[in-house]
Motif scaffolding. Sequence first.
Motif, PDB file in Angstrom:
ATOM      1  N   VAL A  87      16.442 -22.466 -24.233  1.00 56.34           N
ATOM      2  CA  VAL A  87      16.293 -23.317 -25.421  1.00 56.34           C
ATOM      3  C   VAL A  87      17.309 -22.844 -26.452  1.00 56.34           C
ATOM      4  CG1 VAL A  87      14.735 -24.125 -27.245  1.00 56.34           C
ATOM      5  CG2 VAL A  87      13.800 -23.570 -24.990  1.00 56.34           C
ATOM      6  N   ILE A  88      18.059 -23.777 -27.020  1.00 52.70           N
ATOM      7  CA  ILE A  88      18.975 -23.433 -28.107  1.00 52.70           C
ATOM      8  C   ILE A  88      18.396 -24.025 -29.387  1.00 52.70           C
ATOM      9  CG2 ILE A  88      21.346 -23.523 -28.977  1.00 52.70           C
ATOM     10  CD1 ILE A  88      22.310 -23.936 -26.123  1.00 52.70           C
ATOM     11  N   THR A  89      18.143 -23.171 -30.376  1.00 52.38           N
ATOM     12  CA  THR A  89      17.490 -23.640 -31.593  1.00 52.38           C
ATOM     13  C   THR A  89      18.093 -22.941 -32.808  1.00 52.38           C
ATOM     14  OG1 THR A  89      15.323 -24.080 -32.597  1.00 52.38           O
ATOM     15  CG2 THR A  89      15.589 -21.950 -31.511  1.00 52.38           C
ATOM     16  N   ALA A  90      17.482 -23.123 -33.973  1.00 60.34           N
ATOM     17  CA  ALA A  90      17.916 -22.471 -35.205  1.00 60.34           C
ATOM     18  C   ALA A  90      16.676 -21.963 -35.922  1.00 60.34           C
ATOM     19  CB  ALA A  90      18.666 -23.450 -36.102  1.00 60.34           C
ATOM     20  N   ASP A  91      16.896 -21.070 -36.897  1.00 60.18           N
ATOM     21  CA  ASP A  91      15.744 -20.658 -37.694  1.00 60.18           C
ATOM     22  C   ASP A  91      15.173 -21.868 -38.430  1.00 60.18           C
ATOM     23  OD1 ASP A  91      17.983 -20.800 -39.303  1.00 60.18           O
ATOM     24  OD2 ASP A  91      17.597 -18.943 -40.404  1.00 60.18           O
TER      25      ASP A  91
ATOM     26  N   GLY B 220      18.313 -19.091 -42.995  1.00 53.71           N
ATOM     27  CA  GLY B 220      18.260 -17.736 -43.528  1.00 53.71           C
ATOM     28  C   GLY B 220      16.848 -17.195 -43.663  1.00 53.71           C
ATOM     29  N   ASN B 221      15.847 -17.882 -43.107  1.00 55.58           N
ATOM     30  CA  ASN B 221      14.482 -17.371 -43.252  1.00 55.58           C
ATOM     31  C   ASN B 221      14.105 -16.435 -42.106  1.00 55.58           C
ATOM     32  OD1 ASN B 221      14.837 -19.816 -41.983  1.00 55.58           O
ATOM     33  ND2 ASN B 221      12.720 -20.474 -42.242  1.00 55.58           N
ATOM     34  N   ASP B 222      13.115 -15.626 -42.346  1.00 57.65           N
ATOM     35  CA  ASP B 222      12.651 -14.672 -41.342  1.00 57.65           C
ATOM     36  C   ASP B 222      12.072 -15.405 -40.142  1.00 57.65           C
ATOM     37  OD1 ASP B 222      13.341 -12.613 -42.901  1.00 57.65           O
ATOM     38  OD2 ASP B 222      11.316 -12.238 -43.709  1.00 57.65           O
ATOM     39  N   VAL B 223      12.296 -14.831 -38.974  1.00 57.83           N
ATOM     40  CA  VAL B 223      11.693 -15.426 -37.783  1.00 57.83           C
ATOM     41  C   VAL B 223      11.035 -14.333 -36.958  1.00 57.83           C
ATOM     42  CG1 VAL B 223      13.286 -17.380 -37.597  1.00 57.83           C
ATOM     43  CG2 VAL B 223      13.904 -15.212 -36.531  1.00 57.83           C
ATOM     44  N   ASP B 224      10.011 -14.733 -36.225  1.00 59.82           N
ATOM     45  CA  ASP B 224       9.432 -13.797 -35.255  1.00 59.82           C
ATOM     46  C   ASP B 224      10.422 -13.655 -34.107  1.00 59.82           C
ATOM     47  OD1 ASP B 224       7.182 -13.529 -36.747  1.00 59.82           O
ATOM     48  OD2 ASP B 224       6.041 -15.073 -35.668  1.00 59.82           O
ATOM     49  N   TRP B 225      10.420 -12.490 -33.509  1.00 62.88           N
ATOM     50  CA  TRP B 225      11.436 -12.215 -32.494  1.00 62.88           C
ATOM     51  C   TRP B 225      10.782 -11.710 -31.220  1.00 62.88           C
ATOM     52  CZ3 TRP B 225      15.874 -14.269 -33.339  1.00 62.88           C
ATOM     53  CH2 TRP B 225      16.981 -13.919 -32.558  1.00 62.88           C
ATOM     54  N   THR B 226      11.137 -12.306 -30.102  1.00 65.41           N
ATOM     55  CA  THR B 226      10.633 -11.807 -28.819  1.00 65.41           C
ATOM     56  C   THR B 226      11.764 -11.056 -28.143  1.00 65.41           C
ATOM     57  OG1 THR B 226       9.129 -13.688 -28.661  1.00 65.41           O
ATOM     58  CG2 THR B 226       9.552 -12.475 -26.625  1.00 65.41           C
TER      59      THR B 226
ATOM     60  N   TRP C 260      20.432 -13.877 -30.958  1.00 65.31           N
ATOM     61  CA  TRP C 260      21.093 -14.553 -32.079  1.00 65.31           C
ATOM     62  C   TRP C 260      22.437 -15.117 -31.630  1.00 65.31           C
ATOM     63  CZ3 TRP C 260      18.782 -16.186 -36.199  1.00 65.31           C
ATOM     64  CH2 TRP C 260      17.743 -15.455 -36.807  1.00 65.31           C
ATOM     65  N   TRP C 261      22.687 -16.345 -31.983  1.00 65.05           N
ATOM     66  CA  TRP C 261      23.983 -16.995 -31.733  1.00 65.05           C
ATOM     67  C   TRP C 261      25.108 -16.155 -32.347  1.00 65.05           C
ATOM     68  CZ3 TRP C 261      24.955 -22.470 -30.287  1.00 65.05           C
ATOM     69  CH2 TRP C 261      26.260 -22.891 -30.546  1.00 65.05           C
ATOM     70  N   HIS C 262      24.877 -15.701 -33.619  1.00 65.77           N
ATOM     71  CA  HIS C 262      25.973 -15.004 -34.317  1.00 65.77           C
ATOM     72  C   HIS C 262      26.247 -13.614 -33.749  1.00 65.77           C
ATOM     73  CE1 HIS C 262      22.390 -13.957 -36.892  1.00 65.77           C
ATOM     74  NE2 HIS C 262      22.880 -12.764 -36.651  1.00 65.77           N
ATOM     75  N   ASP C 263      25.330 -13.078 -32.934  1.00 68.25           N
ATOM     76  CA  ASP C 263      25.642 -11.840 -32.214  1.00 68.25           C
ATOM     77  C   ASP C 263      26.419 -12.151 -30.940  1.00 68.25           C
ATOM     78  OD1 ASP C 263      24.366 -10.213 -34.004  1.00 68.25           O
ATOM     79  OD2 ASP C 263      22.461 -10.148 -32.882  1.00 68.25           O
ATOM     80  N   ALA C 264      25.964 -13.175 -30.225  1.00 70.35           N
ATOM     81  CA  ALA C 264      26.480 -13.403 -28.873  1.00 70.35           C
ATOM     82  C   ALA C 264      27.793 -14.183 -28.844  1.00 70.35           C
ATOM     83  CB  ALA C 264      25.423 -14.143 -28.053  1.00 70.35           C
ATOM     84  N   VAL C 265      27.870 -15.265 -29.626  1.00 72.89           N
ATOM     85  CA  VAL C 265      28.997 -16.190 -29.441  1.00 72.89           C
ATOM     86  C   VAL C 265      30.335 -15.605 -29.931  1.00 72.89           C
ATOM     87  CG1 VAL C 265      29.869 -18.528 -29.877  1.00 72.89           C
ATOM     88  CG2 VAL C 265      27.428 -18.161 -29.395  1.00 72.89           C
TER      89      VAL C 265
END
Length: 656
Positions: A185-189, A230-236, A242-247
């Motif tokens: 799944v590709i999504t956003a915060d 820019g809001n907090d998200v739960d993380w599994t 994160w897109w900005h880490d990987a891409v």
Amino acid sequence: MTSQIDHLLNETRRFAPSAEFAENAVASGELYAEAGADREAFWGRQARELLDWQTPFTQVLDWTNPPFAQWFADGTLNVAYNCLDRHVAAGNGDRVALLWEGEPGDERRITYAELTDEVKRLANVLTGLGIVAGDRVAIYLPMIPEAIAAMLAVARLGAIHSVVFGGFSADSLRSRIDDAGAKLVITADGGYRKGKVSALKPAVDLALADRNGSGVQETVEHVLVVRRGGNDVDWTEGRDIWWHDAVPAASAEHEAEAFPAENPLFILYTSGTTGKPKGILHTSGGYLTQVAATHRNVFDLHPESDVYWCTADVGWITGHSYVAYGPLANGATQVLYEGTPDSPHPGRWWEIIQKYGVTIFYTAPTAIRSFMKIGRQVPAQFDLTSLRVLGSVGEPINPEAWVWYRSVIGADRTPIVDTWWQTETGAIMISALPGVTETKPGSAQVPQPGITIDVVDESGTHVGNGNGGLLVVTEPWPSMLRGIWGDPERFVETYWEKFADRGYYFAGDGARLDEDGDIWLLGRVDDVMNVSGHRLSTAEIESALVANEAVAEAAVVGASDETTGQAVVAFVIIKENYLKQHSPEGLVSSLRGWVGEQIGPIARPRDVYIVGELPKTRSGKIMRRLLRDVAEGREVGDTTTLADTMVMSVISAQVK
Ligand code: WTA
């Protein structure tokens, strides 16, 4: 039962293209002659000229196993390469692909070279996550450039995307993920809507969490998350990335592999007459050919100079065909806007047109009518003179809205193209060509070159000019749906069984041919009423109602009636200043009389209810089924697909 749809309205205004427009137009009337002489040769030429093929096809159409068509089947191509790399290779890498405007006013200009780079990196990321050709990827994103990049990266790998509109709930997302068996799944915060961040990631978490004991096997391995709100998200851990880490960290080297023309490109879910959404399946070569051809011809696209803007969300077919694939295949420069039309002020769309010098604008009648309701003083504050073509899609556009659109937005100058098509048809099927056709307000008019349409009675017989009936497509077309995901029987039954002996595709719409043979859409056939043996279209009566100066919006349903079989029941929103000056009783009786005058006594509504809102889906379609429940005094049915689920209780209270 007769399938003649009695047509009683008469619209006689005509608008011919200017000589100057016609002279510079991309499409000429010769296309009809060419396609008429040899339809398959015509589509073969379009496919060769508009797209780059790795392996040229030798056969245009294989229709030996109807209704399962194969177009350009032995050809191979890469869809993303056709939308990106080849424009860079042709020296157009510096051309802007996306002029993106966020709702808060942030902006990004992305060139073809930059978008190609981003898609290559993302394709490498997806490969690293194990995505291979044929895998399904769910995309649940706001209107941000990453949504387009995600679709193209999936396509680049020969995988299949299923874009789920960001306004859908966790439940809807889950049923779509399950039906398609999505692996990623590709999504956003979140994304901006009406001045606030509307969260997305929590819905994905909910969709993927709630499985315990459901017996459903989890297919999703990873969730790739864009940071937007820019809001907090739960993380599994282990699942979420994160897109900005990987891409940005991935390589921008990626060779596009060619796939067969019939390789699936996407699944898009759409509602049918039953509760379960249908996963409409589209494939690659034929789809891209027809979206590119129609995008070019219908909008008169000059890619070097035009600034194109289609307001549809990528969650709908219009966003697939006329935001993502058509414009990019054609190397267009387009505006992409994240937010709502009235945030932070009611002139936001017109401000964007002024800011970017938009030349081609494509939107829906429901939007046009809501702007009519606010009044022409809002668009009048902006410079809209860059506009040269206006388009409409999604439902019949009533002549009054059409004329308002042309006069207020188009300065009485721009051609309007009213484009009829469906999720199932993939691309525009019926529309004027702006440099060729003399347009008629309210009519979608003529099949596109290479498309064969008819209006027939229940037995499949052509009704003849001046008559109404059922709209059918008589021969296969390149961007036709190839099936319903996982349900070939439903595909055959829904679209092909009604006219099986003739091999026609039944679109589910009623239409009328006028004296010139031009096509007027009359709405879904389930929205057609039978009043004293006369078949009347809801669209036609609604059109008459909104032509009254007191009415802002109208919805009409047929309610069962002891005397007449069905009776016309209208729900209307009255413009504020009329509401102040007139009594409700006076308005109701004058509107009943008005429709009687406009269409004929047979169409006079039995009841007119003045309401404050109409029940609409998130794509803006009026849910007449719910209004029918109110009109017939029943308990109101399932409202979960409404944009605002409270609206029905308000309407029920107002009607009482
Ligand atoms: C209706 C949207 C009249 C029609 C592209 C069709 C239209 C349904 C028009 C498909 C138009 C779409 N005039 N009616 N120009 N365009 N429709 O799948 O009833 O969301 O069957 O595709 O919208 O809706 P869909």
